[in-house]
Design a protein around this motif. Sequence first.
Motif, mmCIF file in Angstrom:
data_model
loop_
_atom_site.group_PDB
_atom_site.id
_atom_site.type_symbol
_atom_site.label_atom_id
_atom_site.label_comp_id
_atom_site.label_asym_id
_atom_site.label_seq_id
_atom_site.Cartn_x
_atom_site.Cartn_y
_atom_site.Cartn_z
ATOM 1 N N ASP A 434 0.821 -1.212 0.000
ATOM 2 C CA ASP A 434 0.000 0.000 0.000
ATOM 3 C C ASP A 434 0.854 1.261 0.000
ATOM 4 O OD1 ASP A 434 -2.210 -1.583 0.012
ATOM 5 O OD2 ASP A 434 -2.624 -1.382 2.167
ATOM 6 N N ARG A 435 1.935 1.231 0.762
ATOM 7 C CA ARG A 435 2.782 2.431 0.837
ATOM 8 C C ARG A 435 3.540 2.678 -0.466
ATOM 9 N NH1 ARG A 435 4.315 0.130 5.720
ATOM 10 N NH2 ARG A 435 6.415 -0.156 4.875
ATOM 11 N N ALA A 438 1.046 4.106 -2.811
ATOM 12 C CA ALA A 438 0.623 5.450 -2.403
ATOM 13 C C ALA A 438 1.621 6.517 -2.860
ATOM 14 C CB ALA A 438 0.443 5.518 -0.890
ATOM 15 N N ARG A 439 2.853 6.123 -3.105
ATOM 16 C CA ARG A 439 3.834 7.092 -3.619
ATOM 17 C C ARG A 439 3.527 7.520 -5.045
ATOM 18 N NH1 ARG A 439 9.548 6.781 -2.094
ATOM 19 N NH2 ARG A 439 9.519 6.722 0.162
ATOM 20 N N GLU A 479 10.442 1.875 1.326
ATOM 21 C CA GLU A 479 9.313 1.359 2.107
ATOM 22 C C GLU A 479 9.677 0.090 2.863
ATOM 23 O OE1 GLU A 479 7.010 3.117 2.918
ATOM 24 O OE2 GLU A 479 7.115 4.704 1.406
ATOM 25 N N SER A 483 9.540 -0.311 7.100
ATOM 26 C CA SER A 483 8.614 -1.309 7.624
ATOM 27 C C SER A 483 8.842 -1.587 9.113
ATOM 28 C CB SER A 483 8.743 -2.611 6.841
ATOM 29 O OG SER A 483 7.951 -3.606 7.465
#
Length: 488
Positions: A434-435, A438-439, A479, A483
Motif C-alpha cells: 500500500d505504501r 501510495a507514492r 518502504e 517497515s
Amino acid sequence: MTADGDSAPTTTLADAANLEFTADEMHAMSDAVASRIIDHIARLSEQPAAGVVATDAFCRGLRESAPETGVSLDPLLADLFDQYVPRSFNTAGPGYFAYIPAGGLFPAALADFISNGVNRFTGIWLAAPALVQLEANVLDWFRDWMGFPPSTRGLLTTGSSMATFNAIVCARERHLGADIRHGVVYASSQAHHCVQKSARLAGIQRDRIRSIPVDAEFRMRTGELSSRIAADRAMGLRPFLVVSSAGTTNTGAVDPLDAVADICASDGLWHHVDGAYGAFFHMCEELRPLLAGLSRADSLALDPHKGLFLPYGTGALLVREGAELQRVHAETADYMPGMPDADAFYDPSQHGPDLSRGFPGLRVWLCVKMYGARRLRTAILEKRTLALEAAERIGRLPGIAIAAPPQLSLFAFHLARAGATLADENAATRAMLDRVVARQRVMVSGCQVDGRFLIRVCVLSFRTRRDAIDRLVDDVRQEAEASSLLAV
Ligand SMILES: *Cc1c(COP(=O)(O)O)cnc(C)c1O
C-alpha cells in the motif's frame, strides 16, 4: 417554424435526421481528439501511477438519463481527459507493473480509427476479402512465431478468456461429443480463473475440474497430474483436457509444457496452453527454451494486448488441427452469401462465435507492419532483461525475500525477518504494498499463494524503461526500510 417561437431556426425533418458531419467539422473533431491523445501520452510518466479510484460519490454523480439533445465534442473531451481518465489505474504508463501490463501501441489506436471509420464487415471473407486477408496474415504470423504447423487455424478474440472458452469447446467436441457430464478438465492450482469460467460456459461443471498441486516454483506437478487422470479413469470418468500455463498471472510460473504434452499424447487428452501472459516471449529465439513444449500444444491462447503491447481487447487462439475449430463454428443460413473454400481463404465467422464484429486484425497488422517483428522482439527481450535486473536489485535489499524469481518477466517477493510469523510477514508485506503504491510513482499488485502474501512485479509495458525500474527499486527500498517488521 417551430411551434414555440420565431427565434429558432427552421429545421426540416430531413435536416434533423441527418447524422453526417461536414468535412470541416470532421477535420476539427479529429484534430481535437488527436491533440488530446498526444498530449495525454506525452504526460503519462508524470501522471500518478495508480490514479485515484476511490470515487464512488463522483461516479454516482455521473449517472444520468440519455440526453434528449446533443452537445458539442469539446466539453465532452474536457470531461473525459481531465476528469474521467485520471480517475483510473495508469495502465498505459511506464510505472505500471501491476497485474499484466502492456501499454497500448499508438498505431493500434490509429487502426481502430480507420476500421471504425470505414466500418467494413469482416465477419465473412466475401464481404471484404483483402481486409480479411490481413487478419489471416496476422494469424499466420502468430502461428509461425509460436512454432505451430501449417494445419493451424486461429481466431482473434477480445482476450484470452474467450480464446480459452473456444479451445475448451474444441477439446470437448473432439473427446466427449454428447457425453459432456463425464468429461474431466485438469489445470494447476495456479491456473487463471478464466479456465473455470470457460469450462462452465462450455458445459463442464465445477466438480469436473481438477486443481493439480504445484511445486516450489509454482509449476504443475506432473506426477500428481498423471495419478489424478488415472484415478478419474478408474472411476469411469473421461479425462479429456489439460490446461497448462505458459506464465501464470500470480508468479509468472511456466508449467513443464513438454512433460504435460507427453502425458496428453500418451493418455489421449487435449493439451491447451494458456499463453495469455507468456506466449509472445516465444517470438524471441533466445527465450524459446523457457517455453519448451509450447509448440506441441493442441491449442494456445495468447494475448496481443499483453505480450505484444497492444491495447485491451485483442486476444487470440491457435488450434493445431484448424479444421476442428472450423467444425465447431461452421454454421450458415440461407440469407448468407456463399462461404469460401476453407482451405483457400479464411472466414472469421466460420472459426469463432461472432458474426458481426469489429476488425481486431487491423490493430495487430498495422503495428507489426509499422514496427517490424525485429523491433517488437527487441522490446520483449528488453522487458525480460529489465525484470531480471529489477529482481536482482530488489532481492539484494535487506529484509526482502524473492519468493518467485523471474522465469519470464514477472517476479514476486515479500518482507521477511528471522523469527517473524507468517501472519506478521503477510501484514507487513501488505502494508508495504500500500505504501509503495501510495507514492504514485509505480503501481504493483499483490497475490496470495499458499497462505503467503506476495508483492508481484510484472515488467511488460513497452513504456517501462530503465528509469522506471530505478523508481521501482527506490520506492521498494525506502518502504522496506520503513517497515515496522524490520524495525523490531
Ligand atoms: C490475462 C490472463 C488471462 C485472461 O485473459 P484476458 O485477455 O484478460 O481475457 C488468462 N490467463 C492468464 C495467465 C492471464 O494473464
